[in-house]
Design an enzyme around this catalytic site. Structure first.
Site, PDB file in Angstrom:
ATOM      1  N   GLU A 266      39.811  62.558  53.844  1.00  0.00           N
ATOM      2  CA  GLU A 266      39.130  63.835  54.064  1.00  0.00           C
ATOM      3  C   GLU A 266      38.615  63.976  55.496  1.00  0.00           C
ATOM      4  OE1 GLU A 266      36.207  63.987  50.854  1.00  0.00           O
ATOM      5  OE2 GLU A 266      37.721  64.837  49.519  1.00  0.00           O
ATOM      6  N   ASP A 339      38.941  62.669  41.194  1.00  0.00           N
ATOM      7  CA  ASP A 339      37.654  62.780  41.873  1.00  0.00           C
ATOM      8  C   ASP A 339      36.492  63.115  40.952  1.00  0.00           C
ATOM      9  OD1 ASP A 339      35.690  62.991  43.733  1.00  0.00           O
ATOM     10  OD2 ASP A 339      36.363  64.881  44.599  1.00  0.00           O
ATOM     11  N   GLU A 367      27.685  66.167  40.829  1.00  0.00           N
ATOM     12  CA  GLU A 367      28.439  67.105  41.659  1.00  0.00           C
ATOM     13  C   GLU A 367      29.287  68.046  40.807  1.00  0.00           C
ATOM     14  OE1 GLU A 367      31.177  65.262  44.407  1.00  0.00           O
ATOM     15  OE2 GLU A 367      32.044  67.181  45.010  1.00  0.00           O
TER      16      GLU A 367
HETATM   17  O1  GCW Z   1      34.005  64.452  45.497  1.00  0.00           O
HETATM   18  C1  GCW Z   1      34.290  64.541  46.839  1.00  0.00           C
HETATM   19  C2  GCW Z   1      33.159  65.303  47.400  1.00  0.00           C
HETATM   20  C3  GCW Z   1      32.911  65.002  48.848  1.00  0.00           C
HETATM   21  C4  GCW Z   1      32.768  63.492  48.994  1.00  0.00           C
HETATM   22  C5  GCW Z   1      34.080  62.858  48.570  1.00  0.00           C
HETATM   23  C6  GCW Z   1      34.039  61.350  48.649  1.00  0.00           C
HETATM   24  C7  GCW Z   1      31.279  62.283  50.396  1.00  0.00           C
HETATM   25  O2  GCW Z   1      33.342  66.676  47.203  1.00  0.00           O
HETATM   26  O3  GCW Z   1      31.739  65.658  49.245  1.00  0.00           O
HETATM   27  O4  GCW Z   1      32.391  63.110  50.282  1.00  0.00           O
HETATM   28  O5  GCW Z   1      34.359  63.195  47.245  1.00  0.00           O
HETATM   29  O6  GCW Z   1      33.828  60.720  47.616  1.00  0.00           O
HETATM   30  O7  GCW Z   1      34.220  60.799  49.715  1.00  0.00           O
END
Ligand code: GCW
Length: 687
Positions: A266, A339, A367
């Protein structure tokens, strides 16, 4: 007659329960009975254990408890024994953990003799996604406990020290022994000398309770902080820089835990920027901290913007390196392959790497599970993951066992939870979110505990009335039957309810993109990469829905061991909870129940809505047993959760109707809100 009396007593007691802001969590002060505590020696930690016992003893008045630090081969790491009034451990810290366990056992009425308890994982670590300006990535319990902006951002006050100490004590009470205090999307600045000064202060505050501090580091730090031209892991200057930095850190903080790294994920920098590998990057850092006993937790949450199924990419990227990482590197793997979704099958990486240490990463902060508004007890989700059989070494190779060192040797074992704590007076925002912090700690200590046991403990410690008459006290049967059991039932159903009203039957990632809160299965702006948009995952069209991950599709099933591979490949054998995760099916596919897939989906959403309505009823009936402040807080959030569940049902199902044109089953509730309205309003603003 009895129930009328109970009712009257209950009424009389309303208002007599003192309002609580939740700060003390599961360590609320109860009037203590006298107790004699003796210790085999003096130390700060043993004195703290003594204090806990004298201030919180609920057992027999006048009991004697002996704290004994003495090596015993049955006791491992920070483990302990409790027997005949003696708490024994190999280390002082072990005695402290045993002390909290004894207090918990007394309070919950569990046996206090013949107890041997060894932790499942050596390193039980919280990951705080806290930014240095005090904000948090997906934090819902207020601002950061550790950082804030402003001219005085690096000056430490006594109030902060106290908060960090309280934080450490709470962690110690459930066995958590490490904290990564900055975001994995790491600012290089945390490694600058002024910031390290503050890290030293934080470590000093948490140390007495055995909470070691770790840092998430930015792979480009040698450039950004060190002024070098490159961060190439094979460059001699870069190597020198990391070694010098490690030395600086360990000079300040001798028990520093190590580094956590999100690399080439990312947008974060990483070794691949220099055509090097995860091994090159991880081993560089591992060598730097090795002389001091430090570890490197290297995250497997990597996925490139390409055509490959995102769920497959961690295995594809990491498997070729099995056996090449240093023994103080642990690959940190999210529970599912995508995720932190409300439900995913376990990540296949757990069942694959045999010569590499692996640790699970769970997300405590909600989240994707209703943030601080929805009541969702995540223990059930983690229990599901830990007990999933990977078949790595044959039947019974659960995720728990392939990560805790009991099946395959690992020099270090660890588990991480993305924290949900902040500066809110109750730490986590939602009073029930604290149960998730609690559950993480308990599972990190014992990965075979059940969610039922954990909920039982948490409710008893969090809500047992203080200073009230017997009928309302936690030892009374009324309290047990009228409060504990229904509240526990609500907690144990809550994760399944969230799956039902958000994304049942294996659907995943259907969130509105900006906030990961409400429904957004339609979200797909042209310039956003496909794997950040829900249609990539649900693949709904006129004919059907679901992600084909069998050999006719992305073949992600091939990353699972037999017999799972065959089970997940065969639509008739795939558990319904994972159906649309692995298969693309026609809307009229016949389910085992005889319903069509579309009908089954509709009923699942309806069931989710109904479940949350039941939670409201349960909570209403809990009123006599909870102080007004916490009661109203939870009640208000449950109202919002119910409304949200309805929005999820109305939004997602009406959106799918735009493809399939199918009617809702006649006996289910018709939508209350139009698709147009839901699509046009940011979910967090829908009232
Ligand atoms: O779930 C996603 C999140 C990001 C996060 C990423 C990760 C910290 O939306 O905000 O970044 O995973 O786990 O690295």
């Amino acid at each position: 007659m009895k129930s009328i009396l109970t009712f009257i007593t209950a009424l009389l007691c309303i208002g007599t329960l003192k309002a609580e802001n939740g700060y003390d969590l599961w360590l609320r002060k109860q009037p203590a009975n006298p107790v004699n505590v003796t210790a085999s020696k003096h130390s700060t930690v043993l004195d703290m254990a003594k204090k806990e016992l004298t201030e919180n003893w609920q057992g027999k008045a006048g009991a004697t408890i002996k704290l004994l630090v003495k090596t015993d081969k049955e006791i491992k790491d920070d483990g302990f024994k409790i027997n005949a009034g003696t708490i024994q451990a190999n280390t002082d810290l072990g005695v402290l953990y045993g002390t909290f366990e004894l207090l918990r056992r007394v309070q919950t009425g569990a046996p206090t003799d013949n107890v041997l308890s060894n932790p499942s994982y050596q390193r039980r670590v919280l990951n705080h996604w806290d930014n240095l300006n005090g904000s948090m990535e997906h934090g819902f319990g207020g601002n950061s406990l550790f950082w804030h902006r402003g001219k005085d951002s690096l000056t430490v006050t006594d109030a902060e020290r106290k908060r960090w100490r309280d934080y450490a004590r709470i962690n110690a009470s459930i066995g958590i022994n490490g904290s990564v205090i900055d975001n994995v999307n790491a600012s290089p600045m945390v490694l600058s000398t002024p910031y390290l000064g503050k890290v030293k202060e934080i470590a000093a505050a948490t140390r007495p309770y055995g909470v070691r501090i770790y840092l998430a580091v930015n792979f480009a730090s040698p450039i950004k902080v060190g002024g070098l031209k490159t961060a190439d892991p094979l460059d001699p200057e870069v190597i020198k820089w990391w070694h010098a930095k490690a030395k600086e850190i360990y000079t300040l903080i001798p028990d520093f835990g190590g580094f956590l790294v999100k690399a080439n994920s990312e947008g974060q920098p990483g070794p691949q920027d220099y055509k090097r590998t995860h091994v090159d990057g991880a081993n560089l850092l591992a060598d730097a901290v090795k002389p001091y006993g430090g570890i490197v937790m290297w995250r497997a949450f990597v996925y490139a913007s390409n055509d490959a199924d995102r769920a497959k990419q961690a295995v594809t990227e990491f498997m070729p390196f099995d056996g090449q990482f240093r023994d103080n590197v642990i690959i940190q793997v999210k529970n599912g392959p995508v995720d932190f979704q409300p439900r995913e099958p376990f990540s296949p990486l757990f069942g694959m790497m045999k010569k590499t240490s692996i640790m699970p990463e769970f997300q405590i902060t909600q989240e994707y599970l209703g943030q601080a508004i929805h009541l969702v007890f995540l223990s059930s989700m983690w229990e599901e993951c830990l007990k999933s059989d990977t078949y790595q070494e044959g039947k019974g190779s659960t995720v728990g066992k392939v990560t805790d060192g009991s099946l395959l040797p690992q020099k270090y074992t660890a588990i991480a939870g993305v924290a949900n704590t902040g500066l809110d007076s109750n730490w986590c925002g939602h009073p029930f979110a604290a149960a998730n912090w609690y559950a993480f700690g308990r599972l990190a200590w014992n990965n075979t505990l059940t969610s039922d046991e954990i909920a039982n403990e948490w409710i008893t410690q969090t809500f047992s009335p203080i200073n009230t008459d017997q009928s309302l006290s936690s030892s009374g049967t009324d309290w047990h039957n009228a409060f504990l059991l229904p509240v526990k039932k609500m907690m144990l159903q809550s994760r399944e309810a969230a799956v039902n009203y958000m994304m049942p039957l294996g659907l995943h990632h259907m969130f509105s993109a900006s906030e990961h809160y409400g429904p957004g299965p339609w979200y797909a702006p042209p310039r956003v990469r496909a794997d950040w948009t829900p249609p990539y995952y649900h693949k709904a069209d006129a004919k059907g829905i679901g992600f084909d991950r069998t050999s006719t599709g992305s073949d992600a099933v091939s990353q699972y061991k037999e017999p799972l591979r065959s089970v997940f490949s065969d639509v008739t054998k795939t558990p319904e909870i994972y159906l649309l995760w692995f298969h693309h099916l026609p809307w009229d596919y016949k389910m085992k129940s005889g319903r069509t897939l579309w009908e089954a989906l509709c009923y699942k959403y309806q069931e989710g809505v109904n479940q949350v309505r039941d939670f409201q009823k349960i909570w209403a009936s809990a009123k006599p047993y909870v102080d007004n402040q916490r009661f109203l807080d939870v009640q208000t959030r449950l109202m919002r959760q119910t409304r949200d569940a309805q929005i999820w049902k109305d939004g997602v199902l009406q959106y799918f109707q735009t493809f399939n044109n199918l009617p809702f089953p006649p006996d289910m509730e018709q939508p209350m809100t139009t698709l147009k309205y839901i699509q046009a309003t940011p979910p967090i603003n829908i009232k």
